[in-house]
Structures are given as C-alpha cells and as structure tokens.
Design a protein around this motif. Structure first.
Motif, PDB file in Angstrom:
ATOM      1  N   GLY A  95      12.428   9.756  12.671  1.00 50.00           N
ATOM      2  CA  GLY A  95      12.810   8.384  12.846  1.00 50.00           C
ATOM      3  C   GLY A  95      13.092   7.781  11.477  1.00 50.00           C
ATOM      4  O   GLY A  95      13.567   6.772  11.453  1.00 50.00           O
ATOM      5  N   SER A  96      12.993   8.528  10.337  1.00 49.93           N
ATOM      6  CA  SER A  96      13.285   8.163   9.142  1.00 49.93           C
ATOM      7  C   SER A  96      13.651   9.078   8.086  1.00 49.93           C
ATOM      8  O   SER A  96      13.144  10.420   8.407  1.00 49.93           O
ATOM      9  N   GLU A 122      12.730  14.407   2.723  1.00 52.29           N
ATOM     10  CA  GLU A 122      11.454  13.902   3.628  1.00 52.29           C
ATOM     11  C   GLU A 122      12.102  13.638   5.065  1.00 52.29           C
ATOM     12  O   GLU A 122      13.327  13.095   5.187  1.00 52.29           O
ATOM     13  N   ALA A 123      11.502  14.151   6.155  1.00 50.51           N
ATOM     14  CA  ALA A 123      11.901  13.640   7.493  1.00 50.51           C
ATOM     15  C   ALA A 123      10.488  13.186   8.112  1.00 50.51           C
ATOM     16  O   ALA A 123       9.574  14.112   8.126  1.00 50.51           O
ATOM     17  N   GLY A 124      10.371  11.793   8.695  1.00 47.98           N
ATOM     18  CA  GLY A 124       9.292  11.458   9.192  1.00 47.98           C
ATOM     19  C   GLY A 124       9.484  10.549  10.401  1.00 47.98           C
ATOM     20  O   GLY A 124      10.394  10.448  10.895  1.00 47.98           O
ATOM     21  N   ARG A 125       8.424  10.103  11.023  1.00 50.12           N
ATOM     22  CA  ARG A 125       8.297   9.737  12.116  1.00 50.12           C
ATOM     23  C   ARG A 125       9.022   8.013  11.999  1.00 50.12           C
ATOM     24  O   ARG A 125       9.692   7.701  12.702  1.00 50.12           O
ATOM     25  N   GLY A 126       8.869   7.267  10.914  1.00 48.87           N
ATOM     26  CA  GLY A 126       9.557   6.308  10.653  1.00 48.87           C
ATOM     27  C   GLY A 126       8.898   5.065  10.984  1.00 48.87           C
ATOM     28  O   GLY A 126       9.502   4.088  11.267  1.00 48.87           O
ATOM     29  N   ASP A 127       7.598   5.080  11.366  1.00 47.96           N
ATOM     30  CA  ASP A 127       6.780   3.910  12.161  1.00 47.96           C
ATOM     31  C   ASP A 127       6.350   2.873  10.746  1.00 47.96           C
ATOM     32  O   ASP A 127       5.998   1.700  11.468  1.00 47.96           O
ATOM     33  N   ALA A 128       6.608   3.172   9.425  1.00 48.10           N
ATOM     34  CA  ALA A 128       5.879   2.299   8.818  1.00 48.10           C
ATOM     35  C   ALA A 128       7.053   1.244   8.255  1.00 48.10           C
ATOM     36  O   ALA A 128       8.122   1.757   8.559  1.00 48.10           O
ATOM     37  N   HIS A 175       0.796  -1.202  -0.332  1.00 45.49           N
ATOM     38  CA  HIS A 175      -0.036   0.005   0.042  1.00 45.49           C
ATOM     39  C   HIS A 175       0.875   1.255   0.090  1.00 45.49           C
ATOM     40  O   HIS A 175       0.473   2.351   0.262  1.00 45.49           O
ATOM     41  N   GLY A 176       2.216   1.167  -0.381  1.00 44.42           N
ATOM     42  CA  GLY A 176       2.957   2.583  -0.495  1.00 44.42           C
ATOM     43  C   GLY A 176       3.488   2.821   1.052  1.00 44.42           C
ATOM     44  O   GLY A 176       2.965   2.542   2.062  1.00 44.42           O
ATOM     45  N   TYR A 177       4.703   3.394   0.810  1.00 46.03           N
ATOM     46  CA  TYR A 177       5.397   3.879   2.196  1.00 46.03           C
ATOM     47  C   TYR A 177       4.778   5.248   2.599  1.00 46.03           C
ATOM     48  O   TYR A 177       4.902   6.174   1.879  1.00 46.03           O
ATOM     49  N   ARG A 178       4.312   5.386   3.708  1.00 48.01           N
ATOM     50  CA  ARG A 178       3.660   6.362   4.289  1.00 48.01           C
ATOM     51  C   ARG A 178       4.537   7.416   5.537  1.00 48.01           C
ATOM     52  O   ARG A 178       5.261   6.726   6.021  1.00 48.01           O
ATOM     53  N   GLN A 179       4.665   8.745   5.261  1.00 48.58           N
ATOM     54  CA  GLN A 179       5.451   9.265   6.105  1.00 48.58           C
ATOM     55  C   GLN A 179       4.321  10.227   7.013  1.00 48.58           C
ATOM     56  O   GLN A 179       3.301  10.663   6.502  1.00 48.58           O
ATOM     57  N   ASP A 180       4.648  10.262   8.519  1.00 48.92           N
ATOM     58  CA  ASP A 180       3.987  11.419   9.200  1.00 48.92           C
ATOM     59  C   ASP A 180       5.361  12.318   9.385  1.00 48.92           C
ATOM     60  O   ASP A 180       6.003  12.181  10.232  1.00 48.92           O
ATOM     61  N   GLY A 181       5.114  13.583   8.650  1.00 48.26           N
ATOM     62  CA  GLY A 181       6.522  14.097   8.757  1.00 48.26           C
ATOM     63  C   GLY A 181       6.324  15.460   7.868  1.00 48.26           C
ATOM     64  O   GLY A 181       5.156  15.933   7.686  1.00 48.26           O
ATOM     65  N   LEU A 182       7.604  15.789   7.304  1.00 47.06           N
ATOM     66  CA  LEU A 182       7.854  17.210   6.496  1.00 47.06           C
ATOM     67  C   LEU A 182       8.420  16.598   5.331  1.00 47.06           C
ATOM     68  O   LEU A 182       9.369  15.843   5.506  1.00 47.06           O
ATOM     69  N   GLN A 183       8.123  17.189   4.091  1.00 44.43           N
ATOM     70  CA  GLN A 183       8.762  17.205   2.921  1.00 44.43           C
ATOM     71  C   GLN A 183       8.939  18.301   2.211  1.00 44.43           C
ATOM     72  O   GLN A 183       8.038  19.501   2.263  1.00 44.43           O
ATOM     73  N   VAL A 184      10.161  18.779   1.655  1.00 44.26           N
ATOM     74  CA  VAL A 184      10.557  19.940   1.099  1.00 44.26           C
ATOM     75  C   VAL A 184      10.836  19.421  -0.480  1.00 44.26           C
ATOM     76  O   VAL A 184      11.835  18.693  -0.694  1.00 44.26           O
ATOM     77  N   ARG A 185      10.246  20.221  -1.693  1.00 54.95           N
ATOM     78  CA  ARG A 185      10.636  20.088  -3.029  1.00 54.95           C
ATOM     79  C   ARG A 185      11.204  21.109  -3.573  1.00 54.95           C
ATOM     80  O   ARG A 185      10.454  22.177  -3.404  1.00 54.95           O
ATOM     81  N   TRP A 186      12.023  20.952  -4.432  1.00 54.11           N
ATOM     82  CA  TRP A 186      12.439  22.213  -5.294  1.00 54.11           C
ATOM     83  C   TRP A 186      12.472  21.744  -6.814  1.00 54.11           C
ATOM     84  O   TRP A 186      13.155  20.768  -7.248  1.00 54.11           O
ATOM     85  N   VAL A 187      11.749  22.655  -7.544  1.00 55.49           N
ATOM     86  CA  VAL A 187      11.889  22.523  -9.146  1.00 55.49           C
ATOM     87  C   VAL A 187      12.670  23.463  -9.711  1.00 55.49           C
ATOM     88  O   VAL A 187      12.424  24.629  -9.573  1.00 55.49           O
ATOM     89  N   ALA A 188      13.637  23.122 -10.247  1.00 58.96           N
ATOM     90  CA  ALA A 188      14.488  24.194 -10.951  1.00 58.96           C
ATOM     91  C   ALA A 188      13.879  24.826 -12.124  1.00 58.96           C
ATOM     92  O   ALA A 188      13.308  24.207 -12.968  1.00 58.96           O
ATOM     93  N   PRO A 189      14.552  26.157 -12.417  1.00 58.60           N
ATOM     94  CA  PRO A 189      14.033  26.883 -13.273  1.00 58.60           C
ATOM     95  C   PRO A 189      14.649  26.608 -14.603  1.00 58.60           C
ATOM     96  O   PRO A 189      15.256  27.226 -15.153  1.00 58.60           O
ATOM     97  N   THR A 190      14.605  25.459 -15.292  1.00 59.64           N
ATOM     98  CA  THR A 190      14.905  24.758 -16.571  1.00 59.64           C
ATOM     99  C   THR A 190      14.190  24.432 -17.422  1.00 59.64           C
ATOM    100  O   THR A 190      12.996  23.976 -17.116  1.00 59.64           O
TER     101      THR A 190
END
Length: 502
Positions: free
Chosen positions: A288-289, A270-276, A246-261
C-alpha cells in the motif's frame, strides 16, 4: 681360591658375571665327564661342585630380582597410565575453567545489559513532563490537515500541567547468528501499542540487510528516532504535519545496501501496508506504500563527521478524515480525502567532537526539508451543514513544504544547550470554493499561513540513563495565536539500551 661376591658387583658387572657363569656351567658337565673318566683329582671335583652350587644360587637370586623388577615395572606402568588419565582430566578441567573465567571476564567487561542468546536486552523508558501552555481548546497547525480525524489531539499531544508520556518497554537480542529481533511496546493510560516488532538479518554478504515486520521507516533523519532520543521536548512542526509527531511506521519489508567504499553510501527501499498517515488502511493485497532512501556520509579529519540523505515516500489514502469548523455555526464538518500523497525529504547532519571524543564537548547541527504533494478528491461526510448543502465532493490538490534547523552544543560534561527553528509553508491548495467556502471559520484549514516556532532548551544528564530538560518555546503555528511555552521534562532509562544511530 678367591670366591666371587655378587653383592659387591654393579648390576652391569653382575649381569656379565652371570652370563659367564651360565656359560661355564653349561661347559662344566662335559669338562667334568672327561676328567672323571680319566681319574680326575677329588679336590678339583669338589671345587667344581661348589662353583655349580654358587652359580645355581646366583641364577635363583637374579631370577627373583628380575621377577621383582618386572613386578615393579608393571606397577609403575599401571600408575603411569592412571597418572596420564588424571593429567588428561586435570588438563580438560583446567581448560574448561579457563574458558569459564574468560566468559566471566568478558561478562564483567560487557556494557550493562548487553544481550546474549539466553538473556535479551530489556529496557524500560520512563518519560514525563510539566508544561505551561496557553489554554487552547483544540490545537492544530494552520493550513495543514491533521492526522487525527475526530481525535482533536491528533495533531499535537501537548497537555498542560503534569502529564505522563509514553512508557516504552523494549526487548531485543540476536536470535541466532543469522537474525536479530526487536519488540517495542508503548504504554499510556491503560493502553498498550506495539510500536515495533521486527526481525532483521545478520551477516548477509555484499552489505545487504533485510528487515521485516513493524518498524519506523528510514525516510529522513529524525523519523527513526523515538521520543526519548529527541534533542528537544517535543517533535518539530515538520514531524507533526507529516506523520502526527510519532514517526512514519511501516508494516512491511525493508532492504538496505551499504556500498564497500571509504565514504558511507547506503541505498534502501521499503514496501509496506501503507495504513499510517498520510495514507489509510485500504485492506488490499500487495503493497500500500513504497519508500526509497539514499544516504552519504564520512569523516573530515579526526574531529568532524557528516551525513546527508534524500528520501521519497509514495502512498494513497481512501476517505482519510479530518475535521473543520463550519462557518455557519452548525458544528463540525468531517472532510474525507481520497487520492495520492507523495513526500520528498532532504536531510543533513554535521557533528564535531575534539579528536572524536564527545565526552567533554561536542556539537551537532541537524536540518531537514520536505515537500509534499497530494492529488485527489475531497468529500464531506456530514451532509447537514451549510457547508455541504450545495456539493459533497470536490477535486483537491495541495503543494506544501517546510523544515527545521537545530543546533545542540555540549559545553561541559553532562550539560547541553540547544536551539531549533521550525517553519512551514501551507503552499498552494486548490479546492472547489463553491463547495467548501464555509469550511472552518476563516478557512484556517486552507489558509495560506506560514507557521513557525522557536525553541530553546538546556538539559543535564546525570548519566547516560537519566536526563532532565528545561525548554522555552515561542509557538506561532496557529494563525493569530502566540503561545509562550515552558516545559520541564524527565527521561529515565532502566536496564540496557542499544546504541543510537549517527
């Protein structure tokens, strides 16, 4: 003497006559006084008197007309002011009506269910199947630990006969110009699970997007897809051994950056709880992950597009459970792993649609490869079996890999066919043979077996909201077992549904 008729004069001529008469009237008393004193002719005096009377009448008449004109002018000015107010009010009402009409027109052109600030997108996904499978008591994938512990169906949710898959209820909308929220609830057999509940930013500068809450990780390609988005009726073997299907799930925070190209280039962390799975909940402060991912993609002409990616996940487990059959016939042995788990994933996708129009025909090739390493200790929670009689702990080390490749072709509107090939390699597993030689009859959990599976599907979509799928599969993921499977599946979407990722 000819008399002057005022009614025959134009307004301008009458005004000039009046001015001349007034000037003459002013001069008459002096002119009259001089001749009178000199014995003026009585006839002249009479004519002068008549002229004075006519001038007085003219003055009185023009004063009345001027007063009437002033009254009419004041009334006209009042009416003009009122007319201006009415015109301004009418203009405002017309502008408001035009805005309302424009909003109604936009609403009529908006795709069904598009969210607004007061009307979030709401969708309900109905999914079920009828499956013809071999009668196997406990399904597993030989050579790989399942994420279910004592939940014997944890490795695979396959059920024979008729069954209902997860019913998903989804809410999503822009909260304000800066944030968007999504909540996804999974309902099955009287249980409700919060699959996703996240908030992400909108309109940050420099291509940045920040997401927080519970979400599916962006590692790999297929991990962010929900079951109703899959091109096949079940998850790949790779997904099952990595995350439980069913996919790896995060309880946490994600930061993405798209380059202007010109090419699509994205970096994320991503930083998460790591319980999955493959980690466990260690109830610790901080992260935790952690996960890192990078994606690159673009177009080739007007008919082809591609995307590739590389991802890494690092997490830890404490007493992660999995069960084994005891070779001595004394029942199950519950094994527990404590240590570090690291996973690398490489993905590639190629799409084709004539001139970029996928309505009639399109083709999609998709593949992912993984490698997982785990280092730590393996312990035995049940100390009453022969397998745990001599030792209850051992060093554990594994190096495993695998992947899949699939192709899906829409050969005419509403109809698609697809083929997928799955393969796994249990790789190198190092464990103390003295301590765990009796685990699992034939040591299936530590076997050097290479599971594989072939899947062929055809589906028909009556619309973008309804799909029926027939799938045939030859599953050889269990050593010594060949399971020829037939699955008939339905997927229905009620309400609105957002666009899927590339």
């Amino acid at each position: 003497m000819t008399r002057l008729s005022l009614h025959r004069l134009t307004p301008l001529a009458a005004a000039l006559a009046l001015a001349a008469a007034l000037a003459l009237a002013a001069a008459l008393p002096a002119a009259h006084a001089a001749p009178a004193s000199a014995g003026t002719d009585p006839e002249l005096a009479r004519e002068l008197k008549q002229m004075r009377e006519q001038l007085q009448k003219m003055q009185s008449a023009y004063e009345q007309r001027i007063a009437a004109l002033e009254g009419r002018l004041a009334q006209a000015e009042t009416q003009a002011g009122q007319a201006e107010k009415v015109a301004a009010s009418a203009t405002a009402q017309a502008s408001e009506a035009r805005q309302t009409a424009a909003q109604l027109q936009q609403a009529s052109l908006r795709p069904p269910g598009q969210a607004s600030s007061f009307n979030p997108e709401v969708s309900l996904i109905l999914q079920g199947q009828m499956a013809r499978l071999k009668d196997i008591n406990e399904r597993s994938i030989t050579g790989f630990w399942g994420p279910g512990g004592h939940d014997h169906g944890g490795q695979s949710a396959d059920k024979r006969g008729f069954s209902l898959d997860h019913t998903e209820l989804v809410f999503s909308a822009n909260i304000d110009p800066r944030f968007r929220g999504v909540a996804r609830l999974a309902i099955i057999d009287g249980e409700v699970e919060v699959e996703e509940a996240s908030v992400q930013t909108l309109g940050l500068d420099h291509g940045l997007v920040v997401k927080g809450g519970r979400f599916l990780s962006d590692i790999g390609y297929s991990n962010v897809q929900h079951p109703h988005e899959w091109d096949f009726a079940d998850a790949s073997l790779m997904q099952k051994v990595l995350w439980g299907g069913h996919g790896y799930r995060q309880d946490g925070l994600q930061v993405r950056w798209v380059a202007p190209t010109d090419l699509f280039f994205q970096l994320g962390a991503e930083a998460g709880r790591g319980d999955a799975f493959p980690g466990t909940d260690r109830n610790k402060n901080g992260s935790g992950s952690g996960a890192l991912f990078a994606n690159l993609g673009g177009d080739v002409g007007s008919s082809h597009s591609w995307r590739t990616g590389l991802s890494y996940l690092n997490t830890r487990a404490s007493n992660r459970q999995s069960h084994f059959e005891d070779a001595a016939g004394l029942g199950e042995v519950l094994g527990q792993f404590t240590g570090r788990s690291r996973t690398w994933i490489a993905d590639f996708v190629w799409k084709w649609a004539p001139e970029g129009n996928p309505k009639v025909r399109n083709f999609k090739f998709q593949s992912e490869l993984f490698r997982r390493t785990e280092d730590g200790g393996l312990s035995c929670a049940d100390g009453v079996t022969a397998a745990c009689a001599n030792s209850d702990s051992s060093a554990y080390r594994s190096r495993q890999s695998g992947g899949y490749a699939q192709a899906v072709y829409q050969f005419m509107p509403q109809w698609r066919v697809g083929y997928r090939y799955d393969w796994l390699s249990s790789g190198q597993i190092s464990v103390d043979p003295g301590a765990y030689a009796n685990f699992d009859a034939g040591n299936a959990a530590f076997s050097a077996y290479r599971p594989k599976k072939h899947s062929l599907m055809v589906d028909w979509s009556s619309s973008e909201y309804a799909r029926l799928r027939l799938q045939f599969a030859r599953d050889q993921s269990m050593q010594g077992v060949t399971d020829n499977q037939v699955i008939l599946q339905y997927i229905m979407s009620l309400g609105t549904h957002g666009a899927h990722k590339f």
